[in-house]
Design an enzyme around this catalytic site. Structure first.
Site, PDB file in Angstrom:
ATOM      1  N   ASN A 243       0.801  -1.224   0.000  1.00 36.09           N
ATOM      2  CA  ASN A 243       0.000   0.000   0.000  1.00 36.09           C
ATOM      3  C   ASN A 243       0.836   1.278   0.000  1.00 36.09           C
ATOM      4  OD1 ASN A 243      -2.238  -1.560  -0.186  1.00 36.09           O
ATOM      5  ND2 ASN A 243      -2.765  -1.447   1.994  1.00 36.09           N
TER       6      ASN A 243
ATOM      7  N   ARG B 158      -8.514  -2.048  -7.474  1.00 40.26           N
ATOM      8  CA  ARG B 158      -9.055  -0.862  -6.823  1.00 40.26           C
ATOM      9  C   ARG B 158      -8.043   0.288  -6.779  1.00 40.26           C
ATOM     10  NH1 ARG B 158     -13.362   2.091  -4.331  1.00 40.26           N
ATOM     11  NH2 ARG B 158     -12.323   3.460  -2.871  1.00 40.26           N
TER      12      ARG B 158
ATOM     13  N   CYS C 113     -11.398  -7.213  -6.030  1.00 41.76           N
ATOM     14  CA  CYS C 113     -12.036  -8.315  -5.309  1.00 41.76           C
ATOM     15  C   CYS C 113     -13.384  -7.873  -4.749  1.00 41.76           C
ATOM     16  CB  CYS C 113     -11.113  -8.771  -4.183  1.00 41.76           C
ATOM     17  SG  CYS C 113     -10.782  -7.450  -3.012  1.00 41.76           S
TER      18      CYS C 113
ATOM     19  N   PRO D  74     -17.253   2.601  -2.971  1.00 46.28           N
ATOM     20  CA  PRO D  74     -17.508   3.885  -3.630  1.00 46.28           C
ATOM     21  C   PRO D  74     -16.246   4.708  -3.899  1.00 46.28           C
ATOM     22  CG  PRO D  74     -18.747   3.661  -1.560  1.00 46.28           C
ATOM     23  CD  PRO D  74     -17.844   2.503  -1.636  1.00 46.28           C
ATOM     24  N   ILE D  75     -16.374   5.668  -4.845  1.00 47.13           N
ATOM     25  CA  ILE D  75     -15.268   6.610  -5.091  1.00 47.13           C
ATOM     26  C   ILE D  75     -15.774   8.049  -4.968  1.00 47.13           C
ATOM     27  CG2 ILE D  75     -13.890   5.055  -6.531  1.00 47.13           C
ATOM     28  CD1 ILE D  75     -14.933   6.615  -9.005  1.00 47.13           C
TER      29      ILE D  75
ATOM     30  N   LEU E 215     -15.763  10.133  -2.532  1.00 47.30           N
ATOM     31  CA  LEU E 215     -14.897  11.096  -1.839  1.00 47.30           C
ATOM     32  C   LEU E 215     -13.833  11.666  -2.786  1.00 47.30           C
ATOM     33  CD1 LEU E 215     -14.367   9.134   1.498  1.00 47.30           C
ATOM     34  CD2 LEU E 215     -15.958  11.008   1.085  1.00 47.30           C
TER      35      LEU E 215
ATOM     36  N   ASP F  29      -7.531  -4.691   8.076  1.00 43.83           N
ATOM     37  CA  ASP F  29      -6.793  -5.743   7.377  1.00 43.83           C
ATOM     38  C   ASP F  29      -6.327  -6.872   8.313  1.00 43.83           C
ATOM     39  OD1 ASP F  29      -7.151  -4.451   4.945  1.00 43.83           O
ATOM     40  OD2 ASP F  29      -5.437  -3.148   5.309  1.00 43.83           O
TER      41      ASP F  29
ATOM     42  N   ILE G 127     -15.319  -0.896   9.100  1.00 43.57           N
ATOM     43  CA  ILE G 127     -14.820  -0.171   7.928  1.00 43.57           C
ATOM     44  C   ILE G 127     -15.491  -0.628   6.630  1.00 43.57           C
ATOM     45  CG2 ILE G 127     -12.738   0.477   6.604  1.00 43.57           C
ATOM     46  CD1 ILE G 127     -12.684   1.572   9.473  1.00 43.57           C
TER      47      ILE G 127
HETATM   48  N1  EPU Z   1     -15.180   4.976   1.046  1.00 47.69           N
HETATM   49  C1  EPU Z   1     -16.250   5.705   0.602  1.00 47.69           C
HETATM   50  N2  EPU Z   1     -16.068   6.552  -0.456  1.00 47.69           N
HETATM   51  C2  EPU Z   1     -14.866   6.684  -1.085  1.00 47.69           C
HETATM   52  C3  EPU Z   1     -13.771   5.946  -0.609  1.00 47.69           C
HETATM   53  C4  EPU Z   1     -13.960   5.086   0.462  1.00 47.69           C
HETATM   54  O1  EPU Z   1     -17.349   5.588   1.133  1.00 47.69           O
HETATM   55  O2  EPU Z   1     -14.778   7.465  -2.024  1.00 47.69           O
HETATM   56  C5  EPU Z   1     -15.356   4.075   2.187  1.00 47.69           C
HETATM   57  C6  EPU Z   1     -15.073   2.609   1.842  1.00 47.69           C
HETATM   58  O3  EPU Z   1     -16.206   1.980   1.300  1.00 47.69           O
HETATM   59  C7  EPU Z   1     -14.713   2.051   3.201  1.00 47.69           C
HETATM   60  C8  EPU Z   1     -14.025   3.230   3.905  1.00 47.69           C
HETATM   61  O4  EPU Z   1     -14.377   4.391   3.166  1.00 47.69           O
HETATM   62  O5  EPU Z   1     -15.888   1.741   3.918  1.00 47.69           O
HETATM   63  C9  EPU Z   1     -12.535   3.145   4.001  1.00 47.69           C
HETATM   64  O6  EPU Z   1     -12.011   2.831   2.735  1.00 47.69           O
HETATM   65  P1  EPU Z   1     -10.657   3.468   2.235  1.00 47.69           P
HETATM   66  O7  EPU Z   1     -10.940   4.393   1.090  1.00 47.69           O
HETATM   67  O8  EPU Z   1      -9.863   3.996   3.366  1.00 47.69           O
HETATM   68  O9  EPU Z   1      -9.919   2.249   1.679  1.00 47.69           O
HETATM   69  P2  EPU Z   1      -8.823   2.369   0.602  1.00 47.69           P
HETATM   70  O10 EPU Z   1      -8.095   3.639   0.711  1.00 47.69           O
HETATM   71  O11 EPU Z   1      -9.410   2.047  -0.724  1.00 47.69           O
HETATM   72  C10 EPU Z   1      -6.755   1.352   1.868  1.00 47.69           C
HETATM   73  C11 EPU Z   1      -5.948   0.106   1.696  1.00 47.69           C
HETATM   74  C12 EPU Z   1      -6.772  -1.103   2.120  1.00 47.69           C
HETATM   75  C13 EPU Z   1      -7.184  -0.911   3.567  1.00 47.69           C
HETATM   76  C14 EPU Z   1      -7.953   0.405   3.725  1.00 47.69           C
HETATM   77  C15 EPU Z   1      -8.328   0.731   5.144  1.00 47.69           C
HETATM   78  C16 EPU Z   1      -4.617   0.750  -0.212  1.00 47.69           C
HETATM   79  C17 EPU Z   1      -4.276   0.495  -1.639  1.00 47.69           C
HETATM   80  N3  EPU Z   1      -5.579  -0.012   0.295  1.00 47.69           N
HETATM   81  O12 EPU Z   1      -7.883   1.168   1.007  1.00 47.69           O
HETATM   82  O13 EPU Z   1      -5.949  -2.230   2.018  1.00 47.69           O
HETATM   83  O14 EPU Z   1      -8.025  -1.974   3.953  1.00 47.69           O
HETATM   84  O15 EPU Z   1      -7.149   1.495   3.216  1.00 47.69           O
HETATM   85  O16 EPU Z   1      -7.190   0.800   5.923  1.00 47.69           O
HETATM   86  O17 EPU Z   1      -3.982   1.561   0.441  1.00 47.69           O
HETATM   87  C18 EPU Z   1      -5.477  -4.507   1.577  1.00 47.69           C
HETATM   88  O18 EPU Z   1      -4.282  -4.206   1.698  1.00 47.69           O
HETATM   89  O19 EPU Z   1      -5.861  -5.693   1.413  1.00 47.69           O
HETATM   90  C19 EPU Z   1      -6.473  -3.448   1.589  1.00 47.69           C
HETATM   91  C20 EPU Z   1      -7.739  -3.669   1.246  1.00 47.69           C
END
Ligand code: EPU
Length: 429
Positions: A23, A93, A117, A123-124, A126, A307, A329
């Site tokens: 990450n 993602r 997966c 969602p995106i 944000l 995680d 989360i």
């Molecule tokens: N969310 C929204 N809107 C958005 C973005 C996220 O509602 O626009 C929600 C998601 O649905 C979730 C929450 O916010 O409920 C947190 O998601 P986040 O965006 O923080 O996740 P991420 O940034 O996509 C990173 C890691 C993940 C890790 C999460 C939480 C990376 C590439 N991935 O994901 O890692 O679980 O933060 O710490 O940095 C993994 O390594 O297997 C993994 C999934």
């Protein structure tokens, strides 16, 4: 479908080093689009996500060269391509972290809804809201998004929800924007200050990364010449090894890690009765005779991060008494517990976010299919402590790659020294 065939493990002893963080490398690579000069990345983990990001960058015009085993040099083009290869971008993602830098650099970003997966399809909103606040025009047609802005402008952005990748992509976009951006309720994961530190070294002006308020003074010209982004150790890999050791030690030293990044997990392991010693860059785990129940709730970093939820669940199936797990989360990140129950666990799913675990229950080898990377790891841990062989099937190639490395590490560096063979790996297509 591919599969791992796993025999139960006996005792694990030895030293197991941790690689660079998945990450972190993905964001380091995405940052190359902000530059006009090449820079080096060191401590590169060669995992499938890395390869996918490399493919995307190459299609955007970035030159990616391997320099030795663990280093790559990224040379950005003069005029990057604004459209991300839809097939590759859709397949993982993290492709979404490219949209901030791409838009800031080229004035346009065209990309599909990112997938991956089961939990990847989140969602995106944000990202889109934040970039719109910085002046981007957002359009969507048949699942393809087009963002455009001649020049992004700094803005005050409050995240309704804490998001790691949204924080990172907006932080990167803000580096090239005109004026000041303040990101409030930002994520605090260690990968974020690591990225900010490197960008600052190259001329960016970012303060507060690692706290919930990040300020970026935009308009910097980044110069990567002679700069090296050393990828920080993968805290999720380190923690997964620690959980495995708590289940099947012996005494196991997890090396090349940053213990501070594991504080939330180590506190939960201590509560479960696990003996832990920490050094500057290592953690030594000694499994106790008996594990105690723990109530855990997943939180944003520095809390007990999501995680670790699935591997820790396996540990709780071996604790004496009743534990509870509250996944706050993600949606759908407890579904895998049905398969753990088929292996003999007693996990009651109260609702999509809450589970009760009654232990200890012996686990039995079964054929299971992993829905996402971390659930796949949980099945591997369960298979290692189960009676009889298991088969862990997995569809997405990226899961295979990370699990494979997990296996290689466990087998070569820990188990061979004890002359025990705990698993076989195979593939049935
Ligand atoms: N969310 C929204 N809107 C958005 C973005 C996220 O509602 O626009 C929600 C998601 O649905 C979730 C929450 O916010 O409920 C947190 O998601 P986040 O965006 O923080 O996740 P991420 O940034 O996509 C990173 C890691 C993940 C890790 C999460 C939480 C990376 C590439 N991935 O994901 O890692 O679980 O933060 O710490 O940095 C993994 O390594 O297997 C993994 C999934």
């Amino acid at each position: 479908m591919e599969a791992f065939f796993i025999q139960p493990a006996r005792r694990l002893e030895g030293v197991i080093p941790v690689r660079g963080a998945k990450n972190s490398i993905l964001k380091a690579m995405a940052a190359s689009l902000l530059f006009r000069t090449p820079f080096l990345i060191d401590n590169v983990p060669h995992i499938v996500d890395y390869q996918q990001m490399e493919n995307l960058l190459v299609s955007a015009g970035v030159l990616v060269e391997r320099v030795g085993e663990r280093q790559v040099r990224l040379t950005p083009p003069r005029h990057p391509e604004s459209t991300l290869d839809p097939e590759v971008a859709q397949s993982f993602r993290s492709s979404v972290v490219l949209i901030g830098p791409l838009l800031a650099r080229t004035g346009k970003a065209v990309f599909p809804y990112p997938g991956g997966c089961v939990i990847g399809k989140r969602p995106i909103d944000l990202f889109l809201e934040g970039l719109a606040r910085m002046g981007a025009l957002v359009r969507e047609e048949n699942g393809i998004f087009t963002l455009s802005a001649k020049r992004l402008v700094g803005a005050d952005i409050f995240f309704r929800k804490v998001s790691v990748t949204a924080t990172e992509t907006l932080m990167m976009a803000a580096v090239l924007a005109r004026g000041k951006t303040v990101l409030s309720n930002a994520a605090r994961e260690p990968e974020i200050p690591a990225l900010a530190e490197f960008l600052n070294l190259c001329g960016a002006r970012i303060s507060g990364a690692g706290t919930s308020t990040i300020t970026i003074r935009g308009g910097a010209k980044l110069d990567g010449a002679r700069r090296v982004f050393r990828i920080i150790p993968d805290r999720v890999e380190a923690g997964s090894f620690a959980i495995l050791a708590a289940l099947r030690g012996g005494r196991l030293r997890v090396a090349n890690c940053i213990p501070e990044h594991l504080a939330g997990l180590l506190a939960a392991l201590r509560e479960a009765g696990v003996f832990i010693e920490c050094g500057k860059d290592w953690v030594e785990i000694t499994a106790p005779k008996q594990l105690f129940p723990v109530n855990v709730q997943t939180r944003e970093y520095p809390g007990f991060v999501t995680d670790f939820q699935s591997p820790f669940m396996v540990l709780l199936t071996q604790a004496v008494g009743m534990s509870t797990v509250f996944e706050t989360i993600y949606e759908g990140r407890l579904e895998y517990t049905r398969d753990l129950n088929r292996m003999g666990a007693e996990i009651i799913l109260c609702d999509p976010h809450r589970a009760i675990v009654v232990g200890p229950t012996p686990l039995f080898g079964r054929v299971v299919e992993s829905p996402d990377l971390r659930a796949g790891l949980a099945f591997i841990l369960a298979a290692l402590v189960a009676k009889g062989p298991s088969t862990v099937q997995h569809k997405p190639r990226k899961i295979r790659c990370i699990l494979l490395v997990f296996f290689d590490r466990v087998s070569l560096e820990v188990l061979q020294s004890r002359d025990e063979s705990i698993f076989e790996m195979g593939s049935n297509t």
